[in-house]
Design a protein around this motif. Structure first.
Motif, PDB file in Angstrom:
ATOM      1  N   ILE A 430       0.850  -1.197   0.000  1.00 29.32           N
ATOM      2  CA  ILE A 430       0.000   0.000   0.000  1.00 29.32           C
ATOM      3  C   ILE A 430       0.886   1.247   0.000  1.00 29.32           C
ATOM      4  O   ILE A 430       0.628   2.220  -0.707  1.00 29.32           O
ATOM      5  CB  ILE A 430      -0.936   0.011   1.230  1.00 29.32           C
ATOM      6  N   ASN A 431       1.967   1.196   0.768  1.00 27.54           N
ATOM      7  CA  ASN A 431       2.834   2.369   0.794  1.00 27.54           C
ATOM      8  C   ASN A 431       3.556   2.576  -0.533  1.00 27.54           C
ATOM      9  O   ASN A 431       3.937   3.683  -0.880  1.00 27.54           O
ATOM     10  CB  ASN A 431       3.795   2.314   1.975  1.00 27.54           C
ATOM     11  N   TRP A 432       3.720   1.510  -1.247  1.00 30.80           N
ATOM     12  CA  TRP A 432       4.285   1.629  -2.584  1.00 30.80           C
ATOM     13  C   TRP A 432       3.314   2.413  -3.481  1.00 30.80           C
ATOM     14  O   TRP A 432       3.685   3.202  -4.323  1.00 30.80           O
ATOM     15  CB  TRP A 432       4.501   0.223  -3.178  1.00 30.80           C
ATOM     16  N   TYR A 433       2.046   2.209  -3.147  1.00 32.40           N
ATOM     17  CA  TYR A 433       0.954   2.803  -3.910  1.00 32.40           C
ATOM     18  C   TYR A 433       0.765   4.296  -3.568  1.00 32.40           C
ATOM     19  O   TYR A 433       0.184   5.057  -4.322  1.00 32.40           O
ATOM     20  CB  TYR A 433      -0.305   2.002  -3.561  1.00 32.40           C
ATOM     21  N   THR A 434       1.308   4.682  -2.394  1.00 29.56           N
ATOM     22  CA  THR A 434       1.114   6.038  -1.896  1.00 29.56           C
ATOM     23  C   THR A 434       1.507   7.108  -2.913  1.00 29.56           C
ATOM     24  O   THR A 434       0.802   8.089  -3.110  1.00 29.56           O
ATOM     25  CB  THR A 434       1.961   6.268  -0.617  1.00 29.56           C
ATOM     26  N   TYR A 435       2.648   6.864  -3.553  1.00 24.42           N
ATOM     27  CA  TYR A 435       3.157   7.861  -4.487  1.00 24.42           C
ATOM     28  C   TYR A 435       2.131   8.154  -5.576  1.00 24.42           C
ATOM     29  O   TYR A 435       1.894   9.307  -5.941  1.00 24.42           O
ATOM     30  CB  TYR A 435       4.471   7.369  -5.094  1.00 24.42           C
ATOM     31  N   TYR A 436       1.478   7.097  -6.037  1.00 19.65           N
ATOM     32  CA  TYR A 436       0.445   7.238  -7.056  1.00 19.65           C
ATOM     33  C   TYR A 436      -0.753   8.027  -6.498  1.00 19.65           C
ATOM     34  O   TYR A 436      -1.286   8.920  -7.141  1.00 19.65           O
ATOM     35  CB  TYR A 436       0.019   5.838  -7.526  1.00 19.65           C
ATOM     36  N   VAL A 437      -1.116   7.711  -5.234  1.00 15.31           N
ATOM     37  CA  VAL A 437      -2.231   8.415  -4.582  1.00 15.31           C
ATOM     38  C   VAL A 437      -1.927   9.912  -4.507  1.00 15.31           C
ATOM     39  O   VAL A 437      -2.763  10.762  -4.806  1.00 15.31           O
ATOM     40  CB  VAL A 437      -2.477   7.847  -3.151  1.00 15.31           C
TER      41      VAL A 437
END
Ligand SMILES: *[C@@H]1O[C@H](CO)[C@@H](O)[C@H](O)[C@H]1NC(C)=O
Ligand SMILES: *[C@@H]1O[C@H](CO)[C@@H](O)[C@H](O)[C@H]1NC(C)=O
Ligand SMILES: *[C@@H]1O[C@H](CO)[C@@H](O)[C@H](O)[C@H]1NC(C)=O
Ligand SMILES: *[C@@H]1O[C@H](CO)[C@@H](O)[C@H](O)[C@H]1NC(C)=O
Ligand SMILES: *[C@@H]1O[C@H](CO)[C@@H](O)[C@H](O)[C@H]1NC(C)=O
Length: 481
Positions: A430-437
């Motif tokens: 999920i934290n990998w996804y943060t940048y996209y968020v």
């Protein structure tokens, strides 16, 4: 301060609701604006049509009616450098001082019923004229400005009457015996009244050009910027504004946000200062939450290909073991995230936002059956960054999230249909996804600037941000256009 006024002050302070926004506009930039506009204002005065004045009097017990008409300005000038706005701290009024006012005006007089008429000149030399204005806030939260009678030094007022024929000449002798000056005084006062009536709408529209309610971009929320009060200080005019957010399509919904018990002071020395309090942000967060603006639905096909796991039961099985064994392989998984409580804003030396999110991992078992496999609770912590920009006649704060200070934390799983498992892998993913968020959120934020409650026609220079417990303060030097 006298005890009574101290008590009254304390009472007012208690009675007035907690503000979301406070502003302060220095008199110095207002005076700059005044000086720049005085030449055109003088020109407007010169073209003002002064309506005839009729006065009744008695001369040697004979009732007389005198009409003064056809006013014409021959010349009009003043000392722009020394003319200014200033606050009178005794009366708490805004004083417009017109320095070294010189006026040369012609007019006609006529004694009605007696056929006596003629013209005369009115001159006023180096007079200091003060036009007081009372600023206030009406019951609807709108700034009002009232022009009050002038406080002027009209001692240099001089009237020259042109005799016009025999009767008039004799009359002139008589008229010197009684205060003709009083009447022309009246005419001069009318001139200044017309100056005030020219200025008053300008002042009123200056404050009136503030948008009293303002939608944030195209989000279904808006801020209420009606005034609670306006205060004149020796060098500035400060205002206290509502600054509460509301839902555009549900105006009855009331924010449960409780304001703090203290109100921090301004810290910057900029000419224009805007303080956005904790309460302002808290009420914004409530509005975002209550309008469901923060809820997102990401279908499996929308998940970016750069994400290391495909959003299918097989792809996510490494993070959520049991997906394949419970539902079967290669089924699409959608993500539905919502904010389950009002986000918390904490202003210290940064604006920190903590958002409690709840995400459902929904397995599309068949085209008609969707099952929530697990619900993941997590906290999204981020810092708000802001810049100021001039656009569409207004001044906007453009927010963004600081991607170097954003993280999902405090993971927990509820309602699992796939058994108990460690959230470590999910947390990493999920934290990998943060940048996209963040990128996505920032592109939205850039389109949804928050317009500051300021009069129109101001351009900002030398912007400063000050963050301190309880508020964000934006300061700048205005350029009026
Ligand atoms: C009022 O204004 C005068 C002159 O501007 C100043 O000397 C005085 O200290 C002020 N009084 C207060 C109470 O602010
Ligand atoms: C008006 O005042 C200015 C400066 O205060 C002075 O220089 C000027 O001579 C005065 N004019 C008249 C006509 O008194
Ligand atoms: C009024 O001013 C005009 C110049 O505009 C002058 O010709 C006239 O004599 C003046 N009248 C009196 C009564 O001084
Ligand atoms: C402040 O604004 C909100 C939203 O429009 C409104 O509900 C509230 O009554 C206002 N407060 C006051 C004291 O006017
Ligand atoms: C995680 O949650 C606990 C309890 O809910 C809370 O005390 C803690 O501050 C949270 N941690 C972070 C980093 O937000």
């Amino acid at each position: 301060m006298k005890l009574l006024s101290l008590i009254v002050f304390a009472f007012c302070a208690l009675a007035s609701p907690y503000p979301g926004v406070r502003t302060s506009i220095g008199l110095a930039p207002m005076n700059k604006l005044l000086k720049a506009s005085l030449p055109s204002i003088l020109e407007e005065i010169r073209q003002t049509v002064i309506s005839p004045i009729t006065l009744s009097t008695r001369l040697l017990l004979i009732p007389l009616k005198v009409q003064i008409s056809n006013f014409e300005f021959v010349s009009l000038s003043l000392d722009i450098v020394n003319s200014n706005f200033m606050v009178n701290n005794q009366t708490n009024q805004l004083y417009l001082t017109l320095a070294n006012f010189n006026m040369f005006m012609k007019a006609d007089y006529k004694y009605l019923h007696y056929g006596i008429s003629g013209d005369f000149n009115i001159t006023l030399i180096n007079s200091t004229v003060i036009l007081p204005f009372q600023l206030g806030v009406d019951r609807n939260g709108v700034v009002t400005s009232e022009a009050l009678p002038l406080i002027g030094d009209l001692s240099s007022l001089n009237i020259q009457i042109t005799p016009n024929g025999f009767i008039s000449t004799s009359f002139m002798v008589l008229s010197n015996m009684w205060p003709f000056k009083k009447y022309t005084n009246e005419a001069v006062v009318r001139v200044f009244d017309s100056v005030s009536t020219l200025f008053n709408p300008k002042l009123q529209s200056f404050f009136g050009s503030i948008k009293f309610t303002d939608q944030i971009g195209n989000l279904p929320i808006a801020a209420d910027y009606h005034f609670y009060s306006i205060q004149l200080n020796p060098n500035s005019i400060s205002s206290v504004l509502n600054g509460t957010f509301y839902l555009i399509y549900k105006t009855g919904a009331v924010s449960p946000v409780v304001p703090p018990s203290y109100l921090p002071d301004f810290v910057s020395t900029s000419s224009v200062r805007i303080q956005l309090t904790d309460y302002y942000f808290d009420s914004m967060m409530w509005a975002l939450y209550a309008s469901n603006t923060l809820n997102v639905y990401i279908s499996s096909t929308e998940v970016p290909v750069t994400f290391p796991y495909t959003f299918t039961t097989t792809g996510l099985n490494k993070l959520i073991p049991g997906l394949v064994s419970t539902y079967g392989p290669n089924l699409p998984v959608d993500l539905q995230c919502s904010v389950y409580k009002i986000p918390i804003v904490n202003i210290q030396d940064a604006v920190e936002v903590t958002v409690g999110t709840s995400c459902n991992f929904i397995v599309l078992v068949s085209s008609s059956i969707k099952v929530t496999a697990v619900t993941l609770l997590a906290e999204f912590d981020t810092n708000f960054l802001a810049t100021i920009s001039n656009q569409n006649e207004g001044i906007y704060i453009i927010g963004s999230l600081d991607n170097t200070n954003t993280e999902f934390t405090n993971f927990s799983i509820i309602n699992s249909q796939v058994g108990i498992f460690s959230t470590d892998g999910l947390a990493k993913a999920i934290n990998w996804y943060t940048y996209y968020v963040i990128l996505k959120a920032n592109s939205v934020l850039q389109d949804q600037g928050i317009r500051l409650p300021l009069p129109e026609g101001i351009t900002v220079t030398k912007t400063t941000f000050n963050l301190y417990p309880g508020a964000v303060e934006i300061g700048f030097e205005p350029i009026f256009s």
